[in-house]
Scaffold this motif. Structure first.
Motif, PDB file in Angstrom:
ATOM      1  N   ALA A  92      -4.293 -53.274  -7.861  1.00 16.62           N
ATOM      2  CA  ALA A  92      -3.717 -52.137  -8.593  1.00 16.62           C
ATOM      3  C   ALA A  92      -2.675 -51.425  -7.743  1.00 16.62           C
ATOM      4  O   ALA A  92      -2.830 -51.280  -6.526  1.00 16.62           O
ATOM      5  CB  ALA A  92      -4.822 -51.173  -8.996  1.00 16.62           C
ATOM      6  N   ALA A  93      -1.595 -51.000  -8.399  1.00 12.43           N
ATOM      7  CA  ALA A  93      -0.526 -50.292  -7.708  1.00 12.43           C
ATOM      8  C   ALA A  93      -1.057 -48.977  -7.145  1.00 12.43           C
ATOM      9  O   ALA A  93      -1.864 -48.300  -7.775  1.00 12.43           O
ATOM     10  CB  ALA A  93       0.634 -50.037  -8.660  1.00 12.43           C
ATOM     11  N   ASN A  94      -0.593 -48.631  -5.961  1.00 13.23           N
ATOM     12  CA  ASN A  94      -0.975 -47.373  -5.324  1.00 13.23           C
ATOM     13  C   ASN A  94      -0.139 -46.226  -5.890  1.00 13.23           C
ATOM     14  O   ASN A  94       0.983 -46.413  -6.320  1.00 13.23           O
ATOM     15  CB  ASN A  94      -0.742 -47.452  -3.808  1.00 13.23           C
ATOM     16  CG  ASN A  94      -1.632 -48.475  -3.159  1.00 13.23           C
ATOM     17  OD1 ASN A  94      -2.741 -48.725  -3.610  1.00 13.23           O
ATOM     18  ND2 ASN A  94      -1.140 -49.090  -2.097  1.00 13.23           N
ATOM     19  N   THR A  95      -0.717 -45.058  -5.855  1.00 10.99           N
ATOM     20  CA  THR A  95       0.065 -43.877  -6.212  1.00 10.99           C
ATOM     21  C   THR A  95       0.205 -43.027  -4.972  1.00 10.99           C
ATOM     22  O   THR A  95      -0.652 -43.019  -4.095  1.00 10.99           O
ATOM     23  CB  THR A  95      -0.611 -43.062  -7.331  1.00 10.99           C
ATOM     24  OG1 THR A  95      -1.921 -42.697  -6.908  1.00 10.99           O
ATOM     25  CG2 THR A  95      -0.681 -43.862  -8.614  1.00 10.99           C
ATOM     26  N   ASN A  96       1.300 -42.322  -4.886  1.00 10.78           N
ATOM     27  CA  ASN A  96       1.508 -41.386  -3.785  1.00 10.78           C
ATOM     28  C   ASN A  96       2.120 -40.123  -4.366  1.00 10.78           C
ATOM     29  O   ASN A  96       2.280 -39.990  -5.575  1.00 10.78           O
ATOM     30  CB  ASN A  96       2.379 -42.006  -2.676  1.00 10.78           C
ATOM     31  CG  ASN A  96       3.719 -42.473  -3.194  1.00 10.78           C
ATOM     32  OD1 ASN A  96       4.314 -41.837  -4.065  1.00 10.78           O
ATOM     33  ND2 ASN A  96       4.218 -43.587  -2.664  1.00 10.78           N
ATOM     34  N   MET A  97       2.490 -39.174  -3.528  1.00 11.63           N
ATOM     35  CA  MET A  97       2.979 -37.892  -4.027  1.00 11.63           C
ATOM     36  C   MET A  97       4.299 -38.036  -4.791  1.00 11.63           C
ATOM     37  O   MET A  97       4.724 -37.134  -5.492  1.00 11.63           O
ATOM     38  CB  MET A  97       3.118 -36.877  -2.893  1.00 11.63           C
ATOM     39  CG  MET A  97       4.126 -37.209  -1.854  1.00 11.63           C
ATOM     40  SD  MET A  97       4.036 -35.952  -0.574  1.00 11.63           S
ATOM     41  CE  MET A  97       5.624 -36.146   0.163  1.00 11.63           C
ATOM     42  N   TYR A  98       4.962 -39.165  -4.685  1.00  9.16           N
ATOM     43  CA  TYR A  98       6.214 -39.406  -5.397  1.00  9.16           C
ATOM     44  C   TYR A  98       6.007 -40.195  -6.683  1.00  9.16           C
ATOM     45  O   TYR A  98       6.947 -40.547  -7.356  1.00  9.16           O
ATOM     46  CB  TYR A  98       7.204 -40.150  -4.491  1.00  9.16           C
ATOM     47  CG  TYR A  98       7.471 -39.414  -3.203  1.00  9.16           C
ATOM     48  CD1 TYR A  98       8.218 -38.247  -3.198  1.00  9.16           C
ATOM     49  CD2 TYR A  98       6.958 -39.882  -2.007  1.00  9.16           C
ATOM     50  CE1 TYR A  98       8.439 -37.553  -2.021  1.00  9.16           C
ATOM     51  CE2 TYR A  98       7.189 -39.203  -0.820  1.00  9.16           C
ATOM     52  CZ  TYR A  98       7.935 -38.036  -0.837  1.00  9.16           C
ATOM     53  OH  TYR A  98       8.157 -37.358   0.321  1.00  9.16           O
ATOM     54  N   GLY A  99       4.770 -40.540  -7.009  1.00  6.56           N
ATOM     55  CA  GLY A  99       4.486 -41.320  -8.208  1.00  6.56           C
ATOM     56  C   GLY A  99       3.936 -42.686  -7.841  1.00  6.56           C
ATOM     57  O   GLY A  99       3.635 -42.960  -6.682  1.00  6.56           O
ATOM     58  N   SER A 105       0.708 -55.583  -4.722  1.00  9.29           N
ATOM     59  CA  SER A 105       0.252 -56.474  -3.663  1.00  9.29           C
ATOM     60  C   SER A 105      -0.788 -57.441  -4.219  1.00  9.29           C
ATOM     61  O   SER A 105      -1.327 -57.249  -5.302  1.00  9.29           O
ATOM     62  CB  SER A 105      -0.311 -55.667  -2.486  1.00  9.29           C
ATOM     63  OG  SER A 105      -1.367 -54.850  -2.913  1.00  9.29           O
ATOM     64  N   MET A 106      -1.031 -58.482  -3.443  1.00  8.08           N
ATOM     65  CA  MET A 106      -1.969 -59.519  -3.856  1.00  8.08           C
ATOM     66  C   MET A 106      -3.126 -59.566  -2.858  1.00  8.08           C
ATOM     67  O   MET A 106      -2.927 -59.322  -1.668  1.00  8.08           O
ATOM     68  CB  MET A 106      -1.272 -60.874  -3.901  1.00  8.08           C
ATOM     69  CG  MET A 106      -0.052 -60.916  -4.817  1.00  8.08           C
ATOM     70  SD  MET A 106      -0.456 -60.666  -6.545  1.00  8.08           S
ATOM     71  CE  MET A 106      -1.002 -62.293  -6.993  1.00  8.08           C
TER      72      MET A 106
END
Length: 139
Positions: A92-99, A105-106
């Motif tokens: 799953a895609a990571n989220t950060n303070m910028y969205g 990643s695999m």
């Protein structure tokens, strides 16, 4: 020295120089690869996708063959090989303070005992009769 003798001497010198240059520019021969094919099961079922890596015991050269629907085929160098099996799933895609992080990643779902710490082996013969079956588990 007369003209015919001088021409013959020049021709011999030119021939020797050519042979010397050819000898200096020769590269080591490219090792021949041989066909391999087979099947990989994961938890008793054909592994959907992944790769089988044949690692030379002698010098560590790695030949990677793709797996699709449990089957693989390709060409690798002959000799005694360690075998590493991998299968990747998206993380799953990571989220950060910028969205959300756009990079996906695999993750390898095959345990290290079948890749980084493998005990799987194969001997690839100098023929077209290299058929292998590898059984791996997710635990």
């Amino acid at each position: 020295m007369n003209a015919p003798t001088k021409m013959a001497a020049n021709a011999i010198c030119l021939s020797l120089l050519s042979l010397l240059l050819i000898g200096c520019n020769s590269k080591p021969p490219i090792p021949k690869s041989y066909p391999v094919q087979g099947e990989v099961t994961l938890d008793g079922k054909p592994m959907a996708t992944g790769e089988v890596v044949f690692v030379s015991v002698k010098d560590g050269i790695r030949d990677t063959v793709k797996v699709t629907d449990g089957k693989f085929s390709g060409e690798v160098l002959a000799g005694d090989r360690k075998v590493e099996v991998r299968s990747y799933v998206p993380v799953a895609a990571n989220t950060n303070m910028y969205g959300p992080n756009e990079e996906q990643s695999m993750k390898n779902i095959i345990p290290k005992k079948f890749n980084e710490e493998t005990t799987l082996t194969a001997t690839v013969e100098e023929s077209d009769k290299n058929d292998f079956q590898f059984e791996v588990t997710s635990t």
